[in-house]
Design an enzyme around this catalytic site. Structure first.
Site, PDB file in Angstrom:
ATOM      1  CG  HIS A  85       3.420   3.639   5.287  1.00 49.02           C
ATOM      2  ND1 HIS A  85       3.701   4.963   5.586  1.00 49.02           N
ATOM      3  CD2 HIS A  85       2.342   3.305   6.057  1.00 49.02           C
ATOM      4  CE1 HIS A  85       2.850   5.396   6.492  1.00 49.02           C
ATOM      5  NE2 HIS A  85       2.007   4.417   6.792  1.00 49.02           N
ATOM      6  CG  ASP A  95      -2.030   2.902   6.984  1.00 44.65           C
ATOM      7  OD1 ASP A  95      -0.827   3.186   7.158  1.00 44.65           O
ATOM      8  OD2 ASP A  95      -2.957   3.722   7.138  1.00 44.65           O
ATOM      9  CG  HIS A 109      -0.381   7.356   3.870  1.00 40.83           C
ATOM     10  ND1 HIS A 109      -0.892   6.136   3.479  1.00 40.83           N
ATOM     11  CD2 HIS A 109      -0.268   7.271   5.223  1.00 40.83           C
ATOM     12  CE1 HIS A 109      -1.072   5.358   4.524  1.00 40.83           C
ATOM     13  NE2 HIS A 109      -0.698   6.023   5.605  1.00 40.83           N
ATOM     14  NE  ARG A 163       0.943  15.877  11.174  1.00 41.36           N
ATOM     15  CZ  ARG A 163       0.810  14.598  10.830  1.00 41.36           C
ATOM     16  NH1 ARG A 163       1.839  13.771  10.974  1.00 41.36           N
ATOM     17  NH2 ARG A 163      -0.329  14.138  10.341  1.00 41.36           N
TER      18      ARG A 163
END
Length: 372
Positions: free
Chosen positions: A234, A236, A290, A300
């Site tokens: 996607h 942002d 990304h 994470r």
């Protein structure tokens, strides 16, 4: 505690259980052409930019401009965010995500809203679900002076004083610092685009009163990491993202025709341009595709601050960025309209801004008095 609860065709993502399962629900399995697979991903060469008081301004402006022309990502150090605050923000994130699922769901995100707790995108989508939990909340730079609910009040209201008070104190400070840094970076971005002289504060002033989003991301370990994604590909939709990663890698950027990794660096913040700034720059700078991958051994965590203009501020490029060689690319819009589009009508991907522009132009044609 069950692995998956099926209620009205809705999957419940319980990270405490799912992280140890050798099989994962089909809703989290991505198509082969989109899943990570076993191909090794090389590291992306990203500019590491010193933005401290002693840095040479012209060098900072040049490096930021070059990074935005390449792929829209860069790292900043000497940014003025104290290491102790970053560490405490991560401790508070751990404290929240290790709560029982029922406690986290007190802050459950409602349909059509951008704030609250979300266990994956269950309830919004039925397939290609991300392997993550998030807690998102609004930060308004004008909140105190206008009597709006602040970060601290929101978290106490949602989580109660026992869990929410400390989180509220820490993330109020964190958001304030992120907003400060964002404004400094906006001024640099403007200069890199040639907005100088008396106008060099243009973007700083545009975002001085911002209505931004803070998000805590938790990606549990997954026993089938090659079949799923922590966050799908996607761009942002927001203006500028400032990300702090923990020591576990997972951020990947589509650059030079393939996926490349941005490894964590102690003390560095990852910065990238979003769709709203892409529109403000008249597409001189582009938001970059990304994603986040997961692994089988370690969870994470990341902290993401999304700079956004005030809800009803009109997004249009400054006059310096529009000329005969660079005609307008996107129509005027408000952040409220784009945010609503991504929450109610469209799942953010690499085409969000173009899809929104097409949708906006279509609806303005049908109902010009409402959408003009």
């Amino acid at each position: 505690m069950s692995m998956v609860v099926q209620q009205e065709q809705e999957v419940v993502f319980d990270a405490a259980v799912l992280s140890g399962q050798t099989e994962i629900p089909s809703q989290f399995i991505w198509p082969a052409e989109e899943s990570p697979g076993s191909v090794a991903v090389e590291e992306l060469e990203v500019a590491l930019i010193d933005v401290g008081a002693g840095a040479e301004r012209s060098s900072v402006v040049r490096q930021v401009g070059e990074a935005c022309e390449r792929h829209g990502f860069f790292l900043v150090v000497n940014h003025g965010i104290e290491a102790a605050l970053l560490e405490e923000a991560h401790r508070c994130m751990d404290a929240f995500f290790t709560l029982p699922l029922g406690e986290k769901q007190r802050a459950q995100r409602r349909a059509g809203e951008s704030c609250g707790y979300a266990s994956s995108f269950t309830g919004r989508f039925a397939s290609k679900l991300p392997w993550k939990e998030t807690l998102s909340f609004r930060y308004s730079s004008a909140g105190d002076e206008e009597g709006e609910e602040g970060v601290g009040e929101y978290l106490v209201r949602k989580l109660g004083a026992e869990h929410g008070r400390r989180l509220g104190e820490v993330y109020s400070r964190y958001c304030h610092e992120m907003s400060r840094l964002s404004l400094e970076l906006m001024e640099v971005l403007g200069e890199s685009l040639g907005i100088v002289g008396d106008r060099r504060h243009y973007f700083r002033r545009f975002f001085q009163r911002n209505d931004s989003i803070m998000r805590l991301n938790y990606y549990p370990a997954c026993q089938r990491p090659l079949d799923t994604l922590g966050t799908g590909p996607h761009c942002d939709p927001t203006s500028l993202t400032i990300l702090h990663q923990d020591h576990v890698g997972g951020l990947e950027v589509w650059a030079e025709g393939r996926w490349r990794a941005i490894r964590p660096r102690p003390g560095a913040l990852v910065v990238n341009v979003g769709d709203t700034f892409m529109a403000l720059s008249n597409a001189r700078y582009r938001s970059c595709l990304h994603r986040a991958v997961v692994n089988s051994t370690a969870p994470r965590r990341s902290l993401a601050f999304f700079l956004c203009p005030e809800m009803d501020t009109v997004v249009r490029p400054p006059e310096e960025l529009v000329d005969d060689h660079h005609p307008r690319v996107y129509p005027d819009f408000t952040w409220r309209a784009l945010l609503d589009f991504t929450q109610r009508h469209y799942r953010a991907d690499m085409r969000t801004l173009q899809a929104f522009s097409d949708w906006l132009n279509h609806h303005r044609h049908l109902q010009p008095t409402i959408y003009s």
